[in-house]
Design an enzyme around this catalytic site. Structure first.
Site, mmCIF file in Angstrom:
data_model
loop_
_atom_site.group_PDB
_atom_site.id
_atom_site.type_symbol
_atom_site.label_atom_id
_atom_site.label_comp_id
_atom_site.label_asym_id
_atom_site.label_seq_id
_atom_site.Cartn_x
_atom_site.Cartn_y
_atom_site.Cartn_z
ATOM 1 N N GLU A 129 11.916 10.990 -29.960
ATOM 2 C CA GLU A 129 11.095 11.801 -30.864
ATOM 3 C C GLU A 129 11.217 13.292 -30.579
ATOM 4 O O GLU A 129 11.290 14.102 -31.501
ATOM 5 C CB GLU A 129 9.629 11.358 -30.773
ATOM 6 N N HIS A 150 -0.844 1.697 -31.689
ATOM 7 C CA HIS A 150 -0.315 1.624 -33.061
ATOM 8 C C HIS A 150 -1.407 1.882 -34.081
ATOM 9 O O HIS A 150 -1.263 1.535 -35.239
ATOM 10 C CB HIS A 150 0.304 0.242 -33.342
#
Ligand SMILES: Cc1ncc(C[n+]2csc(CCOP(=O)(O)OP(=O)(O)O)c2C)c(N)n1
Length: 658
Positions: free
Chosen positions: A397, A464
């Protein structure tokens, strides 16, 4: 030291000598100024100049160079006037950052130099993005980026090299191996024999050279750059040198054995090159003192000019304004034709529409190409726009955010999809320190949107389902939006992509397939910073955003007897203070509802603002209904208990009956 001039003529060699000598003399002056207390800090590159000078000489003037803190030679070789550099170091108005950042922490499109931020490592992935833009537009250019050997231990080094190798980007990763990272010797920094051997692991070429030999650096970089302009691919270049002074002048060199200084003194890049030029008859001995006297006097004049320049007069408005690039919301005629769509399809629609509109828009993310993304938002995009603009990324990322910024620096627009908003934590530095602060620092807009599939309701647990918008709302320089309906999802995404500033675009995973609505076809924009009144009411206001809007609507539907006003903020940075204040003044009772946890959440900001500006209109304390101050649990019952919705009824009752 053996020099090979190859095809360089005498004139060029003399020019090279001058380029090498100049930063040394500038530095010597800096050391005097430092001792006199006329300047603050200095990172010396004495003894290492051949690397910065030789490699910059090898690049064409329109190719980007990304230097580090010891690379004065890059800046001087690109012919930046010393007075401008000095103004930058002294924090004067005529410096590149107008007093906002120090030393070499600036970029300049004029000289095609993209300076570092303080953090070691992030600059490497920026070079990837710059290189990618060149490849996509078939510009046949190379990019040169520096790192010290110490910073090769950073994850950003690994990510940037890996991306460049996988994408075959024309980037020279130059390691300036000067033996020490502050006080840490190379034996405590890495455990391979040569750093350049790491190239093998990335599947790229590697070269290791004498960094003190100006011509070796110049010829090697020239050859590599010429090659990669034609056949794009990255190369790792390790330049061996030595740091002859302390990390910075105040930190000393006690930890360095004297023997090392003795060895490397003999390898001084300037003395050796000078000796070579004298032996070849290129330089005449009497020219050297003449040249030095001339340079020293020029340096003196340039520097004194800056000392006499007036200091900056601080102005709050200027500082606030420059945090963002000014932007005018586009005038457009929304289509009369609307299609009923799910929230997720509206995002896809907005993204596709933007891809059609801006040929320089690139989207990147894990599994977003043929696979269509974890949530299938980019399904069919590769077929329409090609793999150049719809890019699967390795799982890194930080590197990809950096590459997105590099694209923006080199005339592109970028959207990056975080697979889940939670994973932004490993790209955090690039967002809050690079994307957010660059316009303020040196007026470079960073046209990047980060898509953030966030939120709970699917029993996905602590990693998540987080609501992490408050990590970003507190960072000036970012815009933050959070649509709750399909039309806003499309309109805010298109607006975010149109806006030249970095935008964090939150999209709620629970709403993807559970929420539908009419969405205008074609181009559609929703102005960032404007809230929407979902329903008017008179007895209390619920101020919310994201999934909270739907909880509020559900609550109001369950209590038709209560006249509740619901405000959907839609944007959190900037946020619509006028609409919120007006609602608070009208109803006199405010509940701030957030899916995020309570403490230090964005709701606290709204509450503080209303307390300050609407106090006399309120009939009850401002109340917050937020999720529990715990991590978000997976089990359905635990998740329900965690979420603010579980306490909405009781908090509203408390508010209304106060
Ligand atoms: C991410 C990060 N960690 C720590 C530092 C503090 N720091 C600044 S320079 C430096 C040493 C860097 O060594 P190296 O990369 O070899 O470059 P050199 O200073 O030797 O040129 C350190 C630890 C920093 N700036 N950024």
């Amino acid at each position: 030291m053996i020099f090979d001039r190859k095809n360089l003529n005498n004139g060029q060699l003399i020019e090279f000598y001058k380029k090498l000598l100049w930063p040394r003399l500038v530095e010597e002056k800096m050391l005097i100024l430092l001792r006199q207390g006329r300047i603050g800090k200095w990172f010396s590159g004495i003894g290492q100049e051949a690397i910065a000078v030789g490699s910059t000489l090898a690049m064409t003037a329109d190719e980007y160079v990304l230097p580090m803190h010891r690379n004065l030679g890059v800046f001087t070789t690109r012919d930046i006037p010393l007075s401008r550099l000095m103004a930058q170091w002294q924090g004067k108005a005529s410096g590149f950052t107008k007093g906002r950042d120090r030393s070499f922490h600036f970029g300049t499109q004029e000289y095609k130099i993209i300076g570092m931020i303080s953090h070691l490592g992030p600059q490497l992935a920026l070079a990837d993005g710059i290189g990618l833009a060149d490849v996509l537009s078939k510009r046949k250019k190379a990019t040169l980026v520096f790192t010290g050997e110490g910073a090769t231990s950073e994850g950003d080094f690994h990510e940037a090299l890996n991306i460049a190798a996988v994408w075959k980007l024309p980037v020279i990763f130059l390691i300036e191996n000067n033996g020490y990272g502050l006080s840490t010797p190379i034996s405590e920094q890495y455990n391979c024999k040569y750093l350049v051997d790491k190239a093998i692991g990335y599947g790229m070429e590697g070269r290791r050279i004498d960094g003190n030999n100006l011509l070796e650096v110049y010829h090697t970089v020239s050859e590599i750059a010429a090659n990669m302009r034609e056949k794009p691919r990255p190369v790792l270049l390790e330049c061996m040198t030595f740091r002859m002074r302390g990390h910075e002048e105040a930190s000393g060199t006690k930890y360095v054995p004297q023997q090392l200084f003795d060895i490397w003194k003999e390898k001084d890049p300037i003395q050796n090159f000078e000796r070579y030029l004298l032996s070849e008859g290129v330089l005449k001995p009497e020219w050297i003192p003449q040249m030095k006297t001339e340079f020293v006097s020029q340096i003196e004049t340039e520097i004194e000019k800056v000392f006499s320049e007036a200091d900056i007069i601080p102005d709050v408005e200027t500082e606030i304004r420059d945090m963002y690039k000014p932007y005018n919301f586009p005038t457009f005629q929304p289509s009369n034709f609307k299609t009923n769509k799910r929230y997720i399809d509206a995002i896809s629609d907005g993204l596709r529409q933007s891809m059609r509109k801006y040929p320089n828009l690139v989207i990147m993310g894990q599994d977003i190409a043929e696979y269509g993304g974890a949530f299938k938002i980019t399904q069919g995009f590769v077929e329409e726009f090609g793999r150049g603009r719809v890019r699967n990324t390795p799982i890194c990322e930080s590197g990809v955010v950096g590459a997105a910024m590099g694209l923006a620096i080199n005339d592109y627009k970028a959207v990056m999809e975080m697979q889940f908003a939670d994973f932004v934590s490993v790209g955090f530095n690039q967002i809050i320190n690079n994307l957010a602060k660059t316009h303020y620092r040196w007026e470079q807009p960073v046209d990047v949107v980060i898509r953030m599939p966030a939120g709970a309701g699917t029993g996905a647990g602590p990693f998540h389902s987080q609501s992490n918008e408050a990590w970003f709302t507190k960072t000036p320089g970012l815009k933050v939006v959070y649509p709750a309906f399909p039309d806003d999802a499309k309109g805010l995404l298109m607006a975010a992509i149109d806006d030249p500033n970095p935008v964090m675009y939150f999209e709620h995973k629970y709403l993807y397939r559970s929420n539908t609505g009419d969405v205008p076809d074609g181009d559609y924009y929703v102005e960032i910073g404007k809230a929407k009144i979902i329903q008017e009411g008179s007895i209390a206001s619920i101020i919310t955003y994201g999934l909270g809007v739907h909880w509020a609507i559900e609550y109001a539907a369950k209590h038709p007897d209560l006249s509740v006003e619901i405000i959907d903020l839609r944007s959190l940075q900037p946020w619509d203070k006028d609409t919120v204040e007006a609602s608070a003044k009208k109803t006199g009772r405010v509940l701030i509802l957030t899916e995020d946890t309570l403490t230090s959440g964005f709701g606290g900001e709204i509450a503080a603002h209303l307390a300050e500006y609407c106090f006399k209109y309120l009939d009850a304390p401002i109340m917050r209904c937020a999720s529990l101050d715990t991590a978000i649990p997976m089990n359905k019952a635990l998740e329900e208990q965690f979420l603010a919705k579980a306490r909405l009824e009781e908090t509203m009752e408390k508010l209304i009956n106060y």
